[in-house]
Motif scaffolding. Sequence first.
Motif, PDB file in Angstrom:
ATOM      1  N   VAL A 222       0.900  -1.211  -0.098  1.00  0.00           N
ATOM      2  CA  VAL A 222       0.093   0.029   0.024  1.00  0.00           C
ATOM      3  C   VAL A 222       1.100   1.188   0.087  1.00  0.00           C
ATOM      4  O   VAL A 222       1.773   1.387   0.981  1.00  0.00           O
ATOM      5  CB  VAL A 222      -0.869   0.010   1.153  1.00  0.00           C
ATOM      6  CG1 VAL A 222      -2.099   1.068   1.194  1.00  0.00           C
ATOM      7  CG2 VAL A 222      -1.709  -1.310   1.209  1.00  0.00           C
TER       8      VAL A 222
ATOM      9  N   PRO B  98      -8.662   1.481   2.426  1.00  0.00           N
ATOM     10  CA  PRO B  98      -8.982   0.583   1.083  1.00  0.00           C
ATOM     11  C   PRO B  98      -9.641  -0.660   1.705  1.00  0.00           C
ATOM     12  O   PRO B  98      -9.051  -1.278   2.458  1.00  0.00           O
ATOM     13  CB  PRO B  98      -7.785   0.454   0.369  1.00  0.00           C
ATOM     14  CG  PRO B  98      -6.907   1.811   0.802  1.00  0.00           C
ATOM     15  CD  PRO B  98      -7.166   1.739   2.109  1.00  0.00           C
ATOM     16  N   LYS B  99     -10.803  -0.950   1.002  1.00  0.00           N
ATOM     17  CA  LYS B  99     -11.567  -2.278   1.511  1.00  0.00           C
ATOM     18  C   LYS B  99     -10.601  -3.488   1.242  1.00  0.00           C
ATOM     19  O   LYS B  99     -10.803  -4.414   1.741  1.00  0.00           O
ATOM     20  CB  LYS B  99     -12.824  -2.296   0.568  1.00  0.00           C
ATOM     21  CG  LYS B  99     -12.579  -2.802  -0.781  1.00  0.00           C
ATOM     22  CD  LYS B  99     -13.981  -2.807  -1.488  1.00  0.00           C
ATOM     23  CE  LYS B  99     -13.814  -3.019  -2.961  1.00  0.00           C
ATOM     24  NZ  LYS B  99     -15.148  -3.350  -3.705  1.00  0.00           N
ATOM     25  N   GLN B 100      -9.694  -3.471   0.286  1.00  0.00           N
ATOM     26  CA  GLN B 100      -8.645  -4.536   0.095  1.00  0.00           C
ATOM     27  C   GLN B 100      -7.750  -4.832   1.339  1.00  0.00           C
ATOM     28  O   GLN B 100      -7.480  -6.063   1.510  1.00  0.00           O
ATOM     29  CB  GLN B 100      -7.700  -4.148  -1.013  1.00  0.00           C
ATOM     30  CG  GLN B 100      -8.350  -4.123  -2.531  1.00  0.00           C
ATOM     31  CD  GLN B 100      -8.664  -2.617  -2.797  1.00  0.00           C
ATOM     32  OE1 GLN B 100      -9.084  -1.826  -2.023  1.00  0.00           O
ATOM     33  NE2 GLN B 100      -8.303  -2.268  -4.010  1.00  0.00           N
TER      34      GLN B 100
ATOM     35  N   VAL C 132      -2.049  -1.398  -3.853  1.00  0.00           N
ATOM     36  CA  VAL C 132      -3.167  -0.830  -3.671  1.00  0.00           C
ATOM     37  C   VAL C 132      -2.757   0.550  -3.534  1.00  0.00           C
ATOM     38  O   VAL C 132      -1.962   0.854  -2.502  1.00  0.00           O
ATOM     39  CB  VAL C 132      -4.153  -1.327  -2.543  1.00  0.00           C
ATOM     40  CG1 VAL C 132      -5.252  -0.232  -2.151  1.00  0.00           C
ATOM     41  CG2 VAL C 132      -4.631  -2.630  -2.445  1.00  0.00           C
ATOM     42  N   GLU C 133      -3.308   1.475  -4.095  1.00  0.00           N
ATOM     43  CA  GLU C 133      -2.863   3.031  -3.935  1.00  0.00           C
ATOM     44  C   GLU C 133      -3.782   3.515  -2.829  1.00  0.00           C
ATOM     45  O   GLU C 133      -4.783   3.214  -2.642  1.00  0.00           O
ATOM     46  CB  GLU C 133      -3.129   3.615  -5.451  1.00  0.00           C
ATOM     47  CG  GLU C 133      -2.610   5.051  -5.375  1.00  0.00           C
ATOM     48  CD  GLU C 133      -2.414   5.681  -6.701  1.00  0.00           C
ATOM     49  OE1 GLU C 133      -3.130   6.944  -6.825  1.00  0.00           O
ATOM     50  OE2 GLU C 133      -1.959   5.122  -7.478  1.00  0.00           O
ATOM     51  N   HIS C 134      -2.935   4.379  -1.849  1.00  0.00           N
ATOM     52  CA  HIS C 134      -3.631   5.007  -0.999  1.00  0.00           C
ATOM     53  C   HIS C 134      -3.230   6.237  -0.578  1.00  0.00           C
ATOM     54  O   HIS C 134      -2.095   6.362  -0.534  1.00  0.00           O
ATOM     55  CB  HIS C 134      -3.731   4.165   0.400  1.00  0.00           C
ATOM     56  CG  HIS C 134      -4.291   4.736   1.570  1.00  0.00           C
ATOM     57  ND1 HIS C 134      -3.566   5.428   2.580  1.00  0.00           N
ATOM     58  CD2 HIS C 134      -5.769   5.089   2.020  1.00  0.00           C
ATOM     59  CE1 HIS C 134      -4.470   5.757   3.539  1.00  0.00           C
ATOM     60  NE2 HIS C 134      -5.640   5.515   3.090  1.00  0.00           N
ATOM     61  N   SER C 135      -4.010   7.485  -0.669  1.00  0.00           N
ATOM     62  CA  SER C 135      -3.428   8.782  -0.788  1.00  0.00           C
ATOM     63  C   SER C 135      -2.966   9.502   0.759  1.00  0.00           C
ATOM     64  O   SER C 135      -2.559  10.366   0.708  1.00  0.00           O
ATOM     65  CB  SER C 135      -4.399   9.468  -1.564  1.00  0.00           C
ATOM     66  OG  SER C 135      -5.623   9.737  -0.342  1.00  0.00           O
TER      67      SER C 135
END
Length: 515
Positions: free
Chosen positions: A51, A80-82, A71-74
């Motif tokens: 992430v 994120p649900k992942q 997973v991209e997270h800003s």
Amino acid sequence: MGHTVAVRDLDNLTSWHSEWRGVRVVILGLGVSGFAAADTLLELGAGVLVVAANAGELRREMLDVIGGRFVEHSGSEVIPKQLDEFDAELVIVSPGFGLDHPLIAWAQGRGIPIWGDIELAWRLRDKVGAPAEWIAVTGTNGKTTTVQLTTHLLVAGGLRAVPAGNIGVPVLDAIRDPQGFDVIVVELSSFQLHWMPRSGPGAMAPLASVCLNIADDHLDWHGSRAAYVDAKATVYANTKLACVYNRADAATTRMVEDAEVQEGCRAIGFGLDTPGPSDLGMVDDIIIDRAFLEDRHNSALELTTHGELAAAGLASPHMIANVLAAAALARSAGVAAPTISSALSTFRIDRHRTEIVVTSGGVLWVNDSKATNSHAADASLRSYDSVVWIVGGLLKGVDISDLVAGHASRLRGVVVIGLNREPVVEAFARHAPQVPVFEVDATETGDVMPQAVKAAARIALNGDTVLMAPAAASMDQFTDYADRGTRFAEAVNDYLEGGADDDDPAPASPATGAP
């Protein structure tokens, strides 16, 4: 709705040969250390979800090839649900990931263990046979030079050694090198040390360790000076042979006094004064070892001289301190004194650390872009008598007032760079109003250094040093300190090759008057 994490005894994961297969690991960040962690864990058969706020296209492609997910997270509060679906058993955090980051809070709130890349590397260090010894180096300033020096001395002594951590290769890559090493010299930031346990199966136990110095830095990340110092002190925990400390820095002395170390470990002091037994230091212009010899109460070993260090570009006070620390670390690993002496003569310091760009018209131009905090800039300024100082950038919550007041008498003038120049300008107005201050208000990265160099050149006189030692991080306007230093050197050479034009408009705005 409740959330449960599958229970696995991570305490048993203390070897490359432990059962890592199937362990579900979230890695925060896909920089150098984040990718090394992903690559390592995927090689071990773990499930990996990375992430990050952003990641280079090449690293994302490589992660996909080796079997990791991204997973991209800003950085927002929305998780994120992942991540919830992945049901992580372990989180590996990249250095610098803020303690207040929502993903840290997410992991802590679910009781998921958080390790740094250093703890992971320590647990996995036996991949290629007998594990290498580790020598651990931290401090506010001088870490990289000391790591390079120590490695250079170890190699000269016939040991297979490599610099790792914040310098050279990631530690996770070093422990996987198929050739193996005798010693890994690990540069450790306060961020990495924050996540290191002092006891238990993941606790590092270095052969020798040093905290070179302590000054205010990264206080915005740690939250307080006490928390910053506490993180740095972790370097000494469980040390086997030698806790090396700076006699001139009381904080490092206290760290060693308070450290829980292994039986037989010695405290080895270094300093620019006369050494006592179990110390390294200076007598006149001779560098002396009184720690690693039989009759240390009545005799000493000569390692080198001030003149020999000057020939290698290592004669400034802070560089001599680095030499003493590195020599102590290398001696603790068994490198002979004559080997230290000869090896020091062939060492050259890293780029962007008090690097001489050129001397022209009696003016010395020096690139010390690596002086990213007040302590480093202070050491750099002390090396020159009359200075035009280029300063400013991302101050990281540190007040530079003491630095300004302490060096006002040696300043011919000041050129302030950075997006937020106000704190620097105000410090000069309060503590050194007699020093001419110019601001560079360029908004484009490519314009900053050309304008700064022009301003400095207008101020500097024969015998002066134009010193780019910003006392601040670079990321407000540059990629990193190396980018800043490279652009400075290029701007100096371009300006001098092009010649100064007296009819040029003023390159910077005077903040407190003109010279």
